[in-house]
Design a protein around this motif. Structure first.
Motif, short mmCIF file in Angstrom:
data_model
loop_
_atom_site.label_atom_id
_atom_site.label_comp_id
_atom_site.label_asym_id
_atom_site.label_seq_id
_atom_site.Cartn_x
_atom_site.Cartn_y
_atom_site.Cartn_z
N VAL A 185 0.84 -1.20 0.00
CA VAL A 185 0.00 0.00 0.00
C VAL A 185 0.88 1.25 0.00
CG1 VAL A 185 -1.69 1.33 1.31
CG2 VAL A 185 -1.96 -1.14 1.10
N THR A 194 -3.54 5.61 -6.03
CA THR A 194 -4.46 5.56 -4.90
C THR A 194 -5.58 4.56 -5.11
OG1 THR A 194 -4.00 7.91 -4.53
CG2 THR A 194 -5.92 6.99 -3.41
N ALA A 245 -4.33 1.07 -4.49
CA ALA A 245 -4.09 0.89 -3.06
C ALA A 245 -5.41 0.68 -2.32
CB ALA A 245 -3.36 2.12 -2.50
N TYR A 266 -6.65 -2.57 -0.18
CA TYR A 266 -7.15 -2.41 1.20
C TYR A 266 -8.52 -3.07 1.35
CZ TYR A 266 -8.62 -0.08 5.50
OH TYR A 266 -9.07 0.18 6.77
N ARG A 284 -6.80 -5.14 8.15
CA ARG A 284 -7.00 -3.69 7.96
C ARG A 284 -6.72 -2.93 9.25
NH1 ARG A 284 -11.71 -5.38 5.13
NH2 ARG A 284 -13.03 -4.68 6.86
N PHE A 322 -2.39 7.60 3.22
CA PHE A 322 -3.22 6.49 3.68
C PHE A 322 -4.66 6.93 3.91
CE2 PHE A 322 0.93 4.67 4.80
CZ PHE A 322 0.78 3.39 4.30
N VAL A 349 -6.42 6.78 0.74
CA VAL A 349 -6.69 5.39 0.37
C VAL A 349 -7.94 4.89 1.11
CG1 VAL A 349 -5.86 3.01 0.57
CG2 VAL A 349 -4.31 4.82 -0.21
#
Length: 401
Positions: A28, A37, A40, A44, A52, A70, A73
């Protein structure tokens, strides 16, 4: 040996899981650095819940700039709560608040709005979460008295709410909130007398008498209270019923009077409000303000931005195709009719020219007041938008046919 093999297998699985998590985090991170993105976010989404969670914990320890990657994401993956938690402490409390709001965590959103200096939005989030005392505290600091009154009413503090509405010059809302006082309340008689005087001043003497008669019928305390008897006689005299007034003062019985229609009934009859609960409907009614429009005045100007809902209580208006002298006359509307409901839920210009044929008394709910109502009444908002969408679809079908 079996025991040793089993231990190694268990340990191997545990290492493998941690390795998978670390590998996923690296993957990621690499995608974030490459600004991939969407990929990623997809990676996820494919992880399990525990994985997660571990990824979020590790991401939270990364530098602020990397953490923002993040956050994006998680936002793309629609894990709004995870994204909000990553934003906490980043210095961008407004973004964190928005994310908490999207995840349905209204208390956390409210606290973040406070940290961001957005007190009005914080108060609305507190109210939406049911934290009414906190909302009231913020509204009081803001001087937002109308919102204060709404909170006080929802907190079952009718006299405090009524005092605010009185100061705001909103007698219909004052009457409505006092109507929530029950016969068991030691101040019940005070509430009834106050409602009667307000209704009488507003021209609803028949309704005032009906409220009084109902109170005296349902409460032994009210029936025995001399001030209630005196008020009943006064209202009867106001209606030209002097003999009946004397009979009341002589402790003789008098016929009851039916209440007249009021703005609440008209508002309740509007289709997009047809599924609101009693409490939500009462809260909406208190958002309305009474307005008086002079005969001949323009009520709505074609092409102007919509300003909200107008519900006619008394008088009539003419609806024309435009402001021109030779414009086509489309309709004449009277008590119970309403205008501008579409402007409550979407930006739209006025589609017709409306002028008062007579002096008009109406209820008005502004776009701003309605938006605040939707922000603080989630269930009501869902019902209203669903009904609005259904009505709009029916209109489109009718036009297509």
């Amino acid at each position: 040996m079996p025991g040793a093999t089993g231990g190694q297998g268990s340990g191997g699985a545990r290492v493998g899981t941690e390795g998978d998590s670390a590998g996923a985090l690296r993957a990621v991170r690499s995608l974030v650095e490459l600004e991939e993105t969407e990929q990623a976010a997809q990676l996820y989404e494919e992880m399990g819940a525990a994985q997660r969670e571990r990824l979020q914990q590790q991401a939270a320890r990364r530098p602020a700039k990397e953490r923002r990657g993040f956050v994006e994401v998680l936002r793309r993956a629609r894990d709004f709560l995870g994204a909000a938690r990553l934003m906490d402490g980043s210095g961008d409390d407004a973004t964190a608040a928005d994310l908490y709001l999207q995840s349905g965590q209204y208390l956390e959103a409210a606290e973040a709005w406070l940290r961001a200096g957005e007190a009005e939005r914080a108060a609305a989030a507190f109210e939406r979460a049911g934290a009414l005392e906190r909302a009231l505290e913020v509204y009081r600091k803001l001087g937002a008295r109308e919102s204060m009154a709404q909170c006080l009413a929802r907190l079952k503090r009718p006299f405090d709410a009524a005092d605010v509405y009185r100061d705001l010059g909103q007698p219909h809302a004052e009457v409505e909130v006092l109507g929530g006082v029950t016969p068991e309340d030691p101040r019940y008689v005070e509430a009834v007398l106050r409602m009667c005087r307000l209704l009488d001043v507003e021209g609803f003497t028949h309704r005032a008498l009906a409220v009084l008669v109902d109170a005296m019928t349902s409460s032994d305390v009210a029936r025995a209270e001399s001030s209630m008897v005196t008020e009943k006689a006064r209202l009867l005299r106001r209606m030209g019923m002097d003999a009946e007034a004397e009979a009341v003062l002589g402790r003789r019985s008098t016929p009851s009077t039916m209440p007249v229609a009021n703005g609440y009934r008209f508002l309740k009859a509007i289709p997009i409000f047809s599924e609101l609960s009693l409490e939500d409907m009462k809260d909406l009614y208190r958002q309305a303000r009474q307005v008086v429009i002079a005969q001949g005045a323009v009520v709505l100007e074609k092409g102007d931005p919509g300003v909200g809902l107008l519900v006619l209580l008394e008088g009539t208006v003419d609806v024309f195709s435009g402001p021109e002298a030779d414009a086509r006359h489309l309709n004449t509307l009277g008590p119970g009719a309403y205008l501008g409901e579409i402007s409550l839920v979407q930006d739209a210009t006025v589609s017709a020219h409306v002028r008062a044929r007579t002096s008009v008394r109406a209820l008005r709910i502004s776009r701003a007041a309605f938006e605040h109502y939707l922000d603080t009444h989630e269930a009501a908002a869902l019902r209203i938008y669903r009904l609005f969408t259904q009505n709009l679809a029916a209109r489109v079908r009718a036009l297509s046919a």
